[in-house]
Motif scaffolding. Structure first.
Motif, PDB file in Angstrom:
ATOM      1  N   GLU A 413       8.704  39.586  72.983  1.00  0.00           N
ATOM      2  CA  GLU A 413       9.268  38.998  71.758  1.00  0.00           C
ATOM      3  C   GLU A 413       8.341  39.242  70.566  1.00  0.00           C
ATOM      4  O   GLU A 413       8.805  39.515  69.447  1.00  0.00           O
ATOM      5  CB  GLU A 413       9.491  37.500  71.970  1.00  0.00           C
ATOM      6  CG  GLU A 413      10.668  37.199  72.892  1.00  0.00           C
ATOM      7  CD  GLU A 413      10.749  35.729  73.264  1.00  0.00           C
ATOM      8  OE1 GLU A 413       9.824  34.980  72.875  1.00  0.00           O
ATOM      9  OE2 GLU A 413      11.724  35.336  73.938  1.00  0.00           O
ATOM     10  N   LYS A 414       7.015  39.163  70.801  1.00  0.00           N
ATOM     11  CA  LYS A 414       6.058  39.444  69.721  1.00  0.00           C
ATOM     12  C   LYS A 414       6.133  40.905  69.306  1.00  0.00           C
ATOM     13  O   LYS A 414       6.046  41.233  68.111  1.00  0.00           O
ATOM     14  CB  LYS A 414       4.640  39.092  70.176  1.00  0.00           C
ATOM     15  CG  LYS A 414       4.400  37.594  70.314  1.00  0.00           C
ATOM     16  CD  LYS A 414       2.999  37.313  70.824  1.00  0.00           C
ATOM     17  CE  LYS A 414       2.778  35.804  70.988  1.00  0.00           C
ATOM     18  NZ  LYS A 414       1.412  35.508  71.524  1.00  0.00           N
ATOM     19  N   GLN A 415       6.302  41.799  70.284  1.00  0.00           N
ATOM     20  CA  GLN A 415       6.450  43.221  69.956  1.00  0.00           C
ATOM     21  C   GLN A 415       7.694  43.453  69.110  1.00  0.00           C
ATOM     22  O   GLN A 415       7.678  44.278  68.187  1.00  0.00           O
ATOM     23  CB  GLN A 415       6.533  44.040  71.247  1.00  0.00           C
ATOM     24  CG  GLN A 415       5.232  44.142  72.012  1.00  0.00           C
ATOM     25  CD  GLN A 415       5.368  45.035  73.237  1.00  0.00           C
ATOM     26  OE1 GLN A 415       6.047  46.063  73.194  1.00  0.00           O
ATOM     27  NE2 GLN A 415       4.719  44.628  74.327  1.00  0.00           N
ATOM     28  N   THR A 416       8.749  42.751  69.396  1.00  0.00           N
ATOM     29  CA  THR A 416       9.979  42.883  68.611  1.00  0.00           C
ATOM     30  C   THR A 416       9.740  42.478  67.162  1.00  0.00           C
ATOM     31  O   THR A 416      10.188  43.155  66.225  1.00  0.00           O
ATOM     32  CB  THR A 416      11.087  41.999  69.219  1.00  0.00           C
ATOM     33  OG1 THR A 416      11.316  42.395  70.569  1.00  0.00           O
ATOM     34  CG2 THR A 416      12.385  42.128  68.439  1.00  0.00           C
ATOM     35  N   ASP A 417       9.017  41.381  66.956  1.00  0.00           N
ATOM     36  CA  ASP A 417       8.714  40.926  65.599  1.00  0.00           C
ATOM     37  C   ASP A 417       7.856  41.954  64.857  1.00  0.00           C
ATOM     38  O   ASP A 417       8.054  42.216  63.652  1.00  0.00           O
ATOM     39  CB  ASP A 417       7.991  39.581  65.645  1.00  0.00           C
ATOM     40  CG  ASP A 417       8.894  38.467  66.162  1.00  0.00           C
ATOM     41  OD1 ASP A 417      10.138  38.625  66.053  1.00  0.00           O
ATOM     42  OD2 ASP A 417       8.376  37.451  66.672  1.00  0.00           O
ATOM     43  N   LYS A 418       6.893  42.559  65.565  1.00  0.00           N
ATOM     44  CA  LYS A 418       6.021  43.559  64.942  1.00  0.00           C
ATOM     45  C   LYS A 418       6.806  44.787  64.496  1.00  0.00           C
ATOM     46  O   LYS A 418       6.597  45.329  63.411  1.00  0.00           O
ATOM     47  CB  LYS A 418       4.915  43.973  65.920  1.00  0.00           C
ATOM     48  CG  LYS A 418       3.850  42.902  66.137  1.00  0.00           C
ATOM     49  CD  LYS A 418       2.799  43.400  67.131  1.00  0.00           C
ATOM     50  CE  LYS A 418       1.740  42.339  67.368  1.00  0.00           C
ATOM     51  NZ  LYS A 418       0.717  42.791  68.354  1.00  0.00           N
ATOM     52  N   ILE A 419       7.753  45.240  65.353  1.00  0.00           N
ATOM     53  CA  ILE A 419       8.545  46.423  65.023  1.00  0.00           C
ATOM     54  C   ILE A 419       9.427  46.144  63.809  1.00  0.00           C
ATOM     55  O   ILE A 419       9.586  47.005  62.921  1.00  0.00           O
ATOM     56  CB  ILE A 419       9.382  46.858  66.236  1.00  0.00           C
ATOM     57  CG1 ILE A 419       8.453  47.407  67.324  1.00  0.00           C
ATOM     58  CG2 ILE A 419      10.415  47.903  65.850  1.00  0.00           C
ATOM     59  CD1 ILE A 419       9.135  47.673  68.628  1.00  0.00           C
TER      60      ILE A 419
END
Length: 537
Positions: A413-419
């Motif tokens: 989920e954090k990776q999604t926010d970063k992208i």
């Protein structure tokens, strides 16, 4: 020849309209006086508290008998609806009076045997029948509203055993409730029969509410054991009652048929509970077992009604075969066996295939299952300890796995926010954003599925742990039962122990090897001891 005066009033009619039998009789006699009828020739027929729905009424039957005997010349009634509220009955009885040349007269309306008079009479009759239907509908609607909204208990002839009716509520009768609890205890835990329970109740001075002889019978005890009112649920509008027209019971009451309405139409009112849900459920399970085991038995079969064929699915039966002739007695000895009914099917034809399972000597299978049960009962703590230890270790593994999956999901989920943030800063274009998000979404979907699977397996393991605790309770109960019966157990006591451990035994045979799969508490016990097969020959 007499002039008949017929008066009828139902309880509901008398309450609503203030109409009394004496008032009707007075009006009819006044009409007779106007017709110059001598008082000595007037014969009164009174019908009190009887509905006009059914023509089969005591006073009406007597009147019809007198008319058939030629004793009546004319009949005076206040209104056509006193004769009957059913149009068909009314027309039938009017034709019967005409055939005997009896004149029918009403105080409140004129009756003429002309086409116009018949039309008017029929209209009045239809209206009377319609009014009766409306009265019933309003009464039922009012009762349902009182039950559903105000949680009232409707009037009943006698409150259920264990309760008293005070106002519109049921309250526990402590003295009777004590016997209700004992009945469930004796039936579920002590395995007593209806006769034994009834005898104990009589010895302890308990009296049923409804029986005039103050003696208990099986139906009264069965009613207590299957009624949900004892777990706090009183159902209203559950049964639909329909009178059988023209038929009566032996006591003379109108015959009725009963049917069960759809469950959505039932209204439940909570009342004080006497027993808990678990004990009630155990009693229902015991009733099912007793039904399967009912009937007289000439020979004793320990596993009767508990065996099912693993090949064709039929319930096995106990039977006897004739053996060799005993030289000392000169009689042919019999031996007991269990067999599948499909071994010798009663239907014939090429499409009917007999079951391949052989018969099994009853004493061999009985003895094997009994010894296994006694091994388990004799050492329940070791069995419980091993299973608890295995369960705890497996559940711990699932907890660790669940935590790791949740951490991975959080990371994705954090990776999604970063992208998404990179896209906002124009570090990646729209195609790259869609490609990355699609890949992350697929990974997160797989992780969620793994997490859900892990949670489900944990739930199953916890349910198994609860089942193990229940097994322990069953074993404790059996040990207490054995201790109360002493070292020497009769057949009925052994049968009770086996029924407590086993719901069903699935039997499969391969040559002389018998494979057993248990349904019930004995299932885990068979697997744990590794004794789910034995040699039958």
């Amino acid at each position: 020849m007499y002039t008949a005066v017929y008066a009828r009033v139902s309880t509901g009619m008398q309450a609503m309209e203030g109409t009394s039998l004496d008032g009707q009789v007075e009006l009819c006699i006044k009409k007779a006086n106007e017709l110059n009828v001598a008082a000595a020739t007037i014969k009164v027929y009174k019908e009190e508290g009887v509905s006009g729905e059914d023509i089969d009424r005591p006073a009406m039957n007597l009147l019809r008998q007198d008319i058939g005997a030629g004793l009546i010349s004319q009949i005076i009634i206040t209104h056509p609806d006193r004769l009957s509220r059913d149009l068909t009955d009314k027309l039938f009885i009017c034709r019967e009076f005409e055939a005997k040349h009896v004149q029918l007269m009403f105080v409140d309306t004129e009756y003429k045997n002309t086409p116009e008079g018949q039309l008017f009479f029929n209209l009045i009759s239809v209206i009377a029948q319609y009014e009766l239907a409306l009265i019933k509908k309003r009464t039922v609607r009012g009762r349902l509203k009182a039950v559903e909204k105000d949680k009232k208990i409707m009037p009943m002839r006698v409150p259920p055993y264990g309760y008293d009716r005070i106002g519109s509520s049921l309250v526990i009768n402590e003295n009777e409730a004590r016997f209700v609890k004992l009945i469930y205890q004796w039936y579920v835990h002590d395995n007593l029969t209806m006769r034994e329970i009834g005898t104990r109740l009589d010895e302890m001075g308990a009296e049923p509410k409804r029986a005039e002889s103050k003696a208990w019978n099986a139906s009264s005890i069965h009613r207590i054991l299957r009624s949900e009112i004892y777990v706090g649920k009183y159902y209203y509008n559950r049964r639909c009652t329909q009178k059988v027209k023209g038929e009566r019971t032996k006591t003379g009451a109108p015959k009725k048929t009963y049917s069960i309405r759809n469950e959505s139409d039932w209204i439940v009112v909570e009342v004080p509970a006497i027993i808990d849900d678990r004990l009630f459920q155990l009693a229902q399970e015991q009733r099912v077992k007793n039904t399967k085991d009912a009937g007289n038995r000439k020979y004793e079969f320990l596993l009767r009604s508990l065996l099912r064929c693993g090949h064709c699915g039929r319930k096995w039966e106990g039977t006897t075969y004739s053996g060799r002739i005993n030289k000392s007695t000169g009689t042919r000895e019999k031996y007991k066996c269990y067999r599948c009914p499909n071994r010798n099917p009663r239907r014939f034809g090429n499409s009917i295939k007999p079951c391949p399972t052989p018969s099994i000597r009853a004493e061999l299978l009985d003895d094997y299952v009994w010894r296994l049960a006694m091994e388990v009962v004799a050492d329940p703590m070791a069995y419980r300890g091993r299973l608890d230890k295995n369960n705890e270790s497996v559940i711990d593994e699932f907890v660790i796995l669940s935590d790791s999956i949740q951490k991975l999901l959080s990371s994705k989920e954090k990776q999604t926010d970063k992208i998404k943030m990179m896209f906002k800063k124009d570090l990646i274009d729209e195609d790259e954003l869609e490609l990355e998000l699609r890949s992350l979404k697929a990974e997160m979907t797989e992780l969620r599925q793994r997490y859900a699977s892990c949670q489900e397996q944990m739930r199953v393991m916890m349910l198994e742990a609860l089942a193990m605790k229940e097994n322990q309770l069953v074993l404790d109960k059996i040990n207490r039962f054995i201790a109360s019966k002493g070292e020497s157990l009769a057949f009925d006591a052994k049968r009770h122990i086996i029924q407590s451990l086993v719901d069903e035994l699935l039997i499969r045979c391969e040559d002389t090897t018998v494979h057993i799969t248990a349904v019930g508490h004995l299932d885990a016990l068979l697997s744990e001891h590794g004794k789910n097969e034995f040699t039958s020959g």
